[in-house]
Motif scaffolding. Sequence first.
Motif, mmCIF file in Angstrom:
data_model
loop_
_atom_site.group_PDB
_atom_site.id
_atom_site.type_symbol
_atom_site.label_atom_id
_atom_site.label_comp_id
_atom_site.label_asym_id
_atom_site.label_seq_id
_atom_site.Cartn_x
_atom_site.Cartn_y
_atom_site.Cartn_z
ATOM 1 N N PRO A 29 0.815 -1.225 0.000
ATOM 2 C CA PRO A 29 0.000 0.000 0.000
ATOM 3 C C PRO A 29 0.848 1.274 0.000
ATOM 4 C CG PRO A 29 -0.356 -1.269 2.033
ATOM 5 C CD PRO A 29 0.580 -2.037 1.177
ATOM 6 N N GLU A 30 2.123 1.171 0.369
ATOM 7 C CA GLU A 30 2.999 2.343 0.350
ATOM 8 C C GLU A 30 3.346 2.762 -1.076
ATOM 9 O OE1 GLU A 30 4.167 4.366 2.829
ATOM 10 O OE2 GLU A 30 2.695 3.277 4.026
ATOM 11 N N LYS A 31 3.133 1.871 -2.039
ATOM 12 C CA LYS A 31 3.412 2.193 -3.433
ATOM 13 C C LYS A 31 2.250 2.898 -4.102
ATOM 14 C CE LYS A 31 6.936 -1.157 -4.183
ATOM 15 N NZ LYS A 31 7.631 -1.973 -5.103
ATOM 16 N N ALA A 32 1.170 3.073 -3.362
ATOM 17 C CA ALA A 32 0.026 3.808 -3.902
ATOM 18 C C ALA A 32 0.438 5.255 -4.144
ATOM 19 C CB ALA A 32 -1.145 3.760 -2.924
ATOM 20 N N PRO A 33 -0.037 5.846 -5.221
ATOM 21 C CA PRO A 33 0.351 7.232 -5.483
ATOM 22 C C PRO A 33 -0.239 8.181 -4.439
ATOM 23 C CG PRO A 33 -1.348 6.549 -7.011
ATOM 24 C CD PRO A 33 -0.953 5.328 -6.230
ATOM 25 N N ARG A 34 0.500 9.216 -4.127
ATOM 26 C CA ARG A 34 -0.013 10.266 -3.243
ATOM 27 C C ARG A 34 -1.020 11.080 -4.054
ATOM 28 N NH1 ARG A 34 1.320 12.917 1.497
ATOM 29 N NH2 ARG A 34 2.984 11.430 1.800
ATOM 30 N N ALA A 73 -11.481 3.644 -3.119
ATOM 31 C CA ALA A 73 -10.528 3.086 -4.088
ATOM 32 C C ALA A 73 -9.253 2.594 -3.406
ATOM 33 C CB ALA A 73 -10.182 4.128 -5.141
ATOM 34 N N GLY A 74 -9.073 2.932 -2.116
ATOM 35 C CA GLY A 74 -7.879 2.496 -1.405
ATOM 36 C C GLY A 74 -6.738 3.494 -1.477
ATOM 37 N N LEU A 75 -7.030 4.713 -1.921
ATOM 38 C CA LEU A 75 -6.009 5.763 -1.981
ATOM 39 C C LEU A 75 -6.148 6.622 -0.727
ATOM 40 C CD1 LEU A 75 -6.469 6.670 -5.735
ATOM 41 C CD2 LEU A 75 -4.557 5.440 -4.723
ATOM 42 N N ASN A 76 -5.374 6.271 0.291
ATOM 43 C CA ASN A 76 -5.510 6.937 1.587
ATOM 44 C C ASN A 76 -4.422 7.959 1.863
ATOM 45 O OD1 ASN A 76 -7.806 5.407 2.234
ATOM 46 N ND2 ASN A 76 -6.499 3.696 2.827
ATOM 47 N N ARG A 77 -3.490 8.114 0.960
ATOM 48 C CA ARG A 77 -2.427 9.103 1.137
ATOM 49 C C ARG A 77 -2.851 10.388 0.422
ATOM 50 N NH1 ARG A 77 2.847 6.608 -0.915
ATOM 51 N NH2 ARG A 77 3.660 8.515 -0.007
ATOM 52 N N VAL A 78 -3.750 11.135 1.058
ATOM 53 C CA VAL A 78 -4.345 12.324 0.453
ATOM 54 C C VAL A 78 -3.788 13.567 1.136
ATOM 55 C CG1 VAL A 78 -6.497 13.538 -0.027
ATOM 56 C CG2 VAL A 78 -6.444 11.045 -0.064
#
Length: 151
Positions: free
Chosen positions: A106-111, A135-140
């Motif tokens: 999950p750390e590879k998810a885009p910011r 969508a699982g994009l929690n680095r907002v």
Amino acid sequence: MAMGGLPSGGRGRRSRRAPMAEINVTPLVDVMLVLLIIFMVTAPLLVTGVPVNLPDSRAGALDQNQKPLQISLDNEGRIFLDDDEVSESELAERLAAAAPKEGEDPEKAPRVFLRADRGLDYGRVMRVMGELNRAGLNRVALVSTDEGKPR
């Protein structure tokens, strides 16, 4: 007559050219001016294309090593993914495609940088944030302007 009879060795040294110790800067100036014009023309194109009136904040800038996903909401509530306008249903599909797949780190998810106009309804922004979460994009990161800087 005595001058005419001297060997040409003394005169030959004087007529030889001394090395030129000056640098011709004209080509350098020409190249620098061309580069300046190129940068002046391309710099405005590098700015995000969606005009948004951002709120002020005292938060500092984030360190970034990969290209973030930028979502913008303008003052009319239209949604832009990077520079492309998308509907809410399209947004969900595109975010699902950008999210890390099952089993991936999950750390590879885009910011995600979320830019919303300050006059926009809070519920509209929360719907977009809900789609990001689903969508699982929690680095907002919520983008704002610096409170101390003039606009």
